[in-house]
Design an enzyme around this catalytic site. Structure first.
Site, short mmCIF file in Angstrom:
data_model
loop_
_atom_site.label_atom_id
_atom_site.label_comp_id
_atom_site.label_asym_id
_atom_site.label_seq_id
_atom_site.Cartn_x
_atom_site.Cartn_y
_atom_site.Cartn_z
CE LYS A 52 -4.02 -2.41 2.20
NZ LYS A 52 -4.66 -2.80 3.33
CD GLN A 96 -3.78 -4.43 6.43
OE1 GLN A 96 -3.87 -3.52 5.79
NE2 GLN A 96 -4.07 -5.88 5.90
CG ASP A 119 -9.72 -0.26 4.47
OD1 ASP A 119 -9.72 -0.64 3.70
OD2 ASP A 119 -9.05 -0.57 5.62
N1 GUN Z 1 -7.29 -6.98 6.11
C1 GUN Z 1 -7.61 -7.59 5.18
N2 GUN Z 1 -8.17 -7.02 4.05
C2 GUN Z 1 -8.02 -5.79 4.51
C3 GUN Z 1 -8.77 -4.37 3.97
O1 GUN Z 1 -8.98 -4.43 2.75
N3 GUN Z 1 -8.20 -3.39 4.72
C4 GUN Z 1 -7.72 -3.41 6.06
N4 GUN Z 1 -7.49 -2.34 6.55
N5 GUN Z 1 -7.27 -4.45 6.43
C5 GUN Z 1 -7.51 -5.84 5.70
#
Ligand code: GUN
Length: 281
Positions: A52, A96, A119
């Protein structure tokens, strides 16, 4: 059978975002900013966060990563988020997941400013999505919708089976499909007869984290299969939730793993962050 190439589509989207970002800088002096919070040292989470941050750099965003130890208190995480909520350089905040067990995930997600919730996990944005209003939408299901658009796959009136009912994938995916006038069935761990549902579907979208769950006899001829799963198996290779080799023979379209939905998730995170930056006041 046609492969839906998420890798090349995501690259195209990233190129467009880079151009728009440059434009935004020149016309408004705004640089989109993303803050990522990661707690603990789960290797998969670290890989995702690294990807990311790298993607932010590629498109010209400002980004910061807050790495916190497993032993951090909930209050310390909340304080960091509050700081990001008021930081004018930050347009998007991402925590995350999963978080360690001693942390209340709902409380953490609930403190994020909904206008920076790139998100799409905050209840405010989830509520807007369900009612069909413009909102931040979870990146993975949003990426799947982009794939349908790119490959001219119409959803209106289609029977779609969403396998998995998580807040991150299955539920927002089902809402997006319903908003696009599909007839949606959501199956989950308590579903009595999974095959009875998948074998009737025009489109199957699966994201449960069970290697090769969807087998050839569970899919009708000509179906479209979207595989959101990514699982590392004993031999070290990555496989999806679909038995690709056998299922692909019956499909009209299918996404591979890797190179399918995965790269789209990050592209959508960048898209949401740019959208937030454009809406900055
Ligand atoms: N963990 C697994 N997929 C995601 C996601 O799309 N966003 C976040 N923040 N954590 C995750």
């Amino acid at each position: 059978m046609q492969i839906i190439d998420g890798k090349s589509l995501s690259q195209k989207i990233k190129r467009d975002i880079a151009k728009e970002t440059q434009n935004l800088k020149e016309t408004s002096n705004i640089v989109p900013g993303l803050a990522v919070i990661i707690v603990g040292d789960d290797p998969a989470s670290r890989t995702y966060v690294g990807m990311k941050a790298k993607s932010c750099k590629e498109v010209g965003f400002y980004s910061i990563v807050h790495e916190m130890p497993e032993t951090i208190t909930q209050d310390e995480i909340l304080e960091t988020i509050k700081m990001m909520n008021t930081n004018p350089r930050i347009d998007g905040i991402l925590v995350q997941l999963p978080l360690p067990k001693h942390i209340d995930t709902d409380k953490i997600l609930g403190i994020i400013d909904p206008t920076k919730d790139v998100d799409g996990f905050h209840a405010y944005n989830v509520g807007k999505l369900v009612t069909g209003l413009d909102s931040f939408v979870a990146c993975t299901p949003l990426g799947v919708m982009e794939m349908f658009k790119e490959y001219n796959i119409s959803l209106e009136g289609k029977d779609v089976c969403v396998v998995g009912a998580s807040n991150i994938v299955g539920k927002p995916m089902a809402s997006l499909l319903l908003n696009a006038n599909a007839t949606v069935t959501i199956t989950h761990i308590f579903t009595k007869d999974l095959k009875a549902h998948t074998s009737k579907a025009d489109i199957i979208v699966v994201g449960v984290g069970v290697p090769k769950l969807i087998k050839e006899d569970m899919v009708k001829d000509g179906a479209i299969v979207i595989d959101i799963g990514i699982n590392r198996i004993e031999d070290g290779s990555l496989v999806g939730d679909v038995d690709f080799e056998n299922v692909s023979k019956k499909c009209s379209f299918i996404t591979p793993v890797p190179g399918g939905v995965g790269p789209m998730t990050i592209a959508m995170l960048l898209k949401n962050t740019l959208k937030s930056a454009i809406a900055r006041d």
